[in-house]
Design a protein around this motif. Structure first.
Motif, short mmCIF file in Angstrom:
data_model
loop_
_atom_site.label_atom_id
_atom_site.label_comp_id
_atom_site.label_asym_id
_atom_site.label_seq_id
_atom_site.Cartn_x
_atom_site.Cartn_y
_atom_site.Cartn_z
N GLU A 190 -3.92 7.01 -1.68
CA GLU A 190 -3.41 5.76 -2.24
C GLU A 190 -3.12 5.99 -3.72
O GLU A 190 -3.89 6.62 -4.43
CB GLU A 190 -4.45 4.64 -2.05
CG GLU A 190 -3.91 3.25 -2.34
CD GLU A 190 -3.92 2.90 -3.82
OE1 GLU A 190 -2.93 2.30 -4.30
OE2 GLU A 190 -4.92 3.23 -4.49
N PHE A 248 -3.57 -6.21 0.83
CA PHE A 248 -3.73 -5.23 -0.23
C PHE A 248 -2.97 -5.69 -1.47
O PHE A 248 -1.91 -6.29 -1.37
CB PHE A 248 -3.18 -3.88 0.22
CG PHE A 248 -3.21 -2.82 -0.86
CD1 PHE A 248 -4.30 -2.00 -1.00
CD2 PHE A 248 -2.13 -2.66 -1.73
CE1 PHE A 248 -4.34 -1.02 -1.99
CE2 PHE A 248 -2.16 -1.69 -2.72
CZ PHE A 248 -3.26 -0.87 -2.85
N LYS A 275 -6.64 -5.25 -6.88
CA LYS A 275 -7.86 -4.88 -6.15
C LYS A 275 -8.10 -3.38 -6.24
O LYS A 275 -9.24 -2.94 -6.42
CB LYS A 275 -7.73 -5.30 -4.68
CG LYS A 275 -7.81 -6.78 -4.40
CD LYS A 275 -7.73 -7.04 -2.90
CE LYS A 275 -7.78 -8.51 -2.57
NZ LYS A 275 -7.66 -8.75 -1.10
N ALA A 276 -7.05 -2.61 -6.11
CA ALA A 276 -7.17 -1.15 -6.14
C ALA A 276 -7.64 -0.68 -7.51
O ALA A 276 -8.48 0.23 -7.61
CB ALA A 276 -5.83 -0.51 -5.79
N GLN A 319 -16.34 0.12 -1.56
CA GLN A 319 -16.06 0.12 -0.12
C GLN A 319 -16.24 1.55 0.40
O GLN A 319 -15.29 2.33 0.48
CB GLN A 319 -14.63 -0.38 0.13
CG GLN A 319 -14.33 -1.75 -0.43
CD GLN A 319 -15.26 -2.81 0.16
OE1 GLN A 319 -15.45 -2.87 1.38
NE2 GLN A 319 -15.83 -3.64 -0.70
N HIS A 353 -11.34 -1.63 -7.97
CA HIS A 353 -12.17 -0.74 -7.17
C HIS A 353 -12.22 0.64 -7.84
O HIS A 353 -13.30 1.28 -7.87
CB HIS A 353 -11.61 -0.62 -5.75
CG HIS A 353 -12.54 0.02 -4.79
ND1 HIS A 353 -12.36 1.29 -4.29
CD2 HIS A 353 -13.70 -0.42 -4.23
CE1 HIS A 353 -13.34 1.59 -3.46
NE2 HIS A 353 -14.17 0.58 -3.40
N GLN A 394 -7.79 -2.70 3.71
CA GLN A 394 -7.98 -3.98 3.02
C GLN A 394 -6.70 -4.81 3.11
O GLN A 394 -5.66 -4.40 2.62
CB GLN A 394 -8.36 -3.74 1.56
CG GLN A 394 -9.64 -2.96 1.37
CD GLN A 394 -10.85 -3.69 1.87
OE1 GLN A 394 -11.06 -4.86 1.54
NE2 GLN A 394 -11.66 -3.03 2.67
N ASP A 430 -14.09 2.83 3.13
CA ASP A 430 -12.65 2.72 2.91
C ASP A 430 -12.36 2.89 1.42
O ASP A 430 -11.88 1.97 0.76
CB ASP A 430 -12.16 1.35 3.41
CG ASP A 430 -10.65 1.23 3.45
OD1 ASP A 430 -9.97 2.27 3.38
OD2 ASP A 430 -10.16 0.08 3.53
N TYR A 443 0.86 -1.18 0.00
CA TYR A 443 0.00 0.00 0.00
C TYR A 443 0.90 1.23 0.00
O TYR A 443 1.72 1.42 0.90
CB TYR A 443 -0.90 0.00 1.23
CG TYR A 443 -1.78 1.23 1.35
CD1 TYR A 443 -3.06 1.24 0.79
CD2 TYR A 443 -1.33 2.38 1.99
CE1 TYR A 443 -3.86 2.36 0.88
CE2 TYR A 443 -2.12 3.51 2.08
CZ TYR A 443 -3.39 3.50 1.52
OH TYR A 443 -4.18 4.61 1.62
N GLN A 472 -10.14 4.23 -0.30
CA GLN A 472 -8.77 4.05 -0.77
C GLN A 472 -8.18 2.69 -0.37
O GLN A 472 -6.99 2.45 -0.55
CB GLN A 472 -7.89 5.19 -0.25
CG GLN A 472 -8.37 6.55 -0.73
CD GLN A 472 -7.51 7.68 -0.20
OE1 GLN A 472 -6.30 7.72 -0.45
NE2 GLN A 472 -8.11 8.60 0.53
N LEU A 473 -9.01 1.83 0.19
CA LEU A 473 -8.62 0.46 0.57
C LEU A 473 -7.46 0.44 1.56
O LEU A 473 -6.63 -0.48 1.54
CB LEU A 473 -8.27 -0.36 -0.68
CG LEU A 473 -9.34 -0.43 -1.77
CD1 LEU A 473 -8.90 -1.39 -2.87
CD2 LEU A 473 -10.70 -0.81 -1.23
N ARG A 474 -7.40 1.44 2.42
CA ARG A 474 -6.33 1.50 3.42
C ARG A 474 -6.37 0.30 4.35
O ARG A 474 -5.33 -0.17 4.82
CB ARG A 474 -6.47 2.78 4.25
CG ARG A 474 -5.97 4.04 3.57
CD ARG A 474 -5.85 5.17 4.56
NE ARG A 474 -5.22 6.35 3.98
CZ ARG A 474 -5.87 7.41 3.58
NH1 ARG A 474 -7.19 7.46 3.69
NH2 ARG A 474 -5.22 8.44 3.05
#
Length: 288
Positions: free
Chosen positions: A105, A159, A163-164, A147, A167, A156, A150, A97, A152-154
Motif C-alpha cells: 500500500e 479505505f 486512515k493510512a 491492525q 496508522h 479496511q 492487516d 486503495y 497495510q489496511l487492505r
C-alpha cells in the motif's frame, strides 16, 4: 561541518531545513522523487554559497529497491551521517486503495517502510558520527490501535489515505522503540517529531474538491504554523540532542513516551513482520 541526509527534502519542512542547514555551512544530501524540484533546490543552495555542499539524489522512496540503492549511493559519497531526517510523505487525499509495483500500500510503503529501511541501513554511517541523530517527522501522540492482522489496511472499508497515514504514524512509533532498543550500545538518538499543522503546499492542497481545498487553506491559515516557524524545534534538537535514546515531541513540547506508545512491548513483533515483508521482495535484506 555536519553531514545531513534528508529523505523528502524538496518540499515543505524538509526543504526548509535543507536550505537552513546550507546557510549554516553544513553538507546536505537531499533525497526526493522530482528531478525538477531537486534541480530547483540545487540552484537555491548554490545562491546560498552551498554549491559544493549540496547533493540531490532522485528516488521513489515508496519502492524497497530504491531505498536500498540510495543507501548504497550515500555510502559511496560519505563516511558518516550526523543527522538523518525522515520527512518523505504523500498528503494527497484519496479514497482509493493503491499499491506500489512492489505490492505494498502506497502510504505504508512511503511513510513507514522507507523510514524503516533508511533508519536501519544508515545505522553504520550514523555510528561513525560523534553525535548521531535520527529525526522521524511523523505524528507521535495519534491515538488508536495497530491492525496487526492487516498492517497495510487492505481490508479496511471504506479505505482512505488519512486512515493510512494515522496508522503509519503508530507504526513509526514502534519503529522508534525497536531502533532505540537495538542501538542501546551506541550513542544514536532517535526523535519522533510531530510538527502539528504546518502551512505546507502538500497539506493545504491535499484535497481536489474546490470547496474543501478552500476550507482547508483557511483553517491552516488560522491554526497552521508557517514552515519557517515549524522547523525551529528540529533546529533545537540538532544543536542540543536529547540525552535519552528515544524521545517524542509535538512541536516543542516533549511527550511522555509511556503515554504516547502504550504498546512498546509490540515493537519486536512489528520488526519481525516488517523484515518478512521486505524479504519477500529482497531476500538478502538485512538490518545493520
Amino acid at each position: 561541518m555536519r553531514t545531513i541526509v534528508i529523505a523528502g527534502g524538496t518540499d515543505g519542512i524538509g526543504k526548509q531545513l535543507a536550505l537552513q542547514f546550507i546557510r549554516n555551512g553544513e553538507h546536505v544530501i537531499v533525497i526526493g522523487r522530482s528531478s525538477k524540484k531537486g534541480e530547483d533546490l540545487r540552484l537555491e543552495a548554490a545562491k546560498l554559497g552551498g554549491k559544493d555542499r549540496f547533493l540531490f539524489l532522485q528516488a521513489d522512496l515508496s519502492l524497497v529497491s530504491e531505498n536500498i540503492r540510495i543507501v548504497q549511493q550515500v555510502s559511496e559519497s560519505v563516511n558518516h551521517i550526523d543527522l538523518l531526517l525522515l520527512c518523505a510523505q504523500s498528503q494527497k487525499y484519496s479514497k482509493a486503495y493503491r499499491e506500489t509495483t512492489d505490492g505494498f500500500e502506497q502510504h505504508f510503503a512511503l511513510y513507514y517502510l522507507s523510514r524503516f529501511i533508511l533508519s536501519y541501513q544508515f545505522r553504520e554511517l550514523l555510528r561513525n558520527s560523534a553525535a548521531p541523530l535520527v529525526i522521524n517527522v511523523c505524528a507521535p501522540g495519534v491515538k488508536g490501535d495497530i491492525q496487526w492482522g492487516d498492517l497495510q489496511l487492505r481490508n479496511q472499508r471504506p479505505f482512505n489515505s488519512i486512515k493510512a497515514i494515522m496508522h503509519g504514524s503508530r507504526l513509526n512509533n514502534l519503529l522508534g522503540v525497536a531502533f532505540a532498543q537495538s542501538a542501546e550500545d551506541t550513542n544514536i538518538k532517535y526523535v519522533l517529531f510531530n510538527p502539528g499543522a504546518v502551512q505546507t503546499k502538500g497539506a493545504t492542497e491535499a484535497f481536489d474538491h474546490k470547496l474543501i481545498k478552500t476550507w482547508v487553506k483557511l483553517m491552516y491559515k488560522i491554526i497552521g504554523l508557517p514552515v519557517q516557524k515549524a522547523v525551529d524545534p528540529v533546529l533545537h534538537f540538532v544543536q542540543s540532542p536529547p540525552e535519552e535514546s528515544l524521545t517524542a515531541y509535538k512541536q516543542n513540547k516533549r511527550l511522555n513516551i509511556a503515554q504516547v506508545i502504550r504498546n512498546k512491548d509490540q515493537s519486536e513483533r512489528l520488526l519481525h513482520l516488517t523484515l518478512e515483508l521486505i524479504k519477500r521482495k529482497h531476500g538478502n535484506f538485512k538490518i545493520c
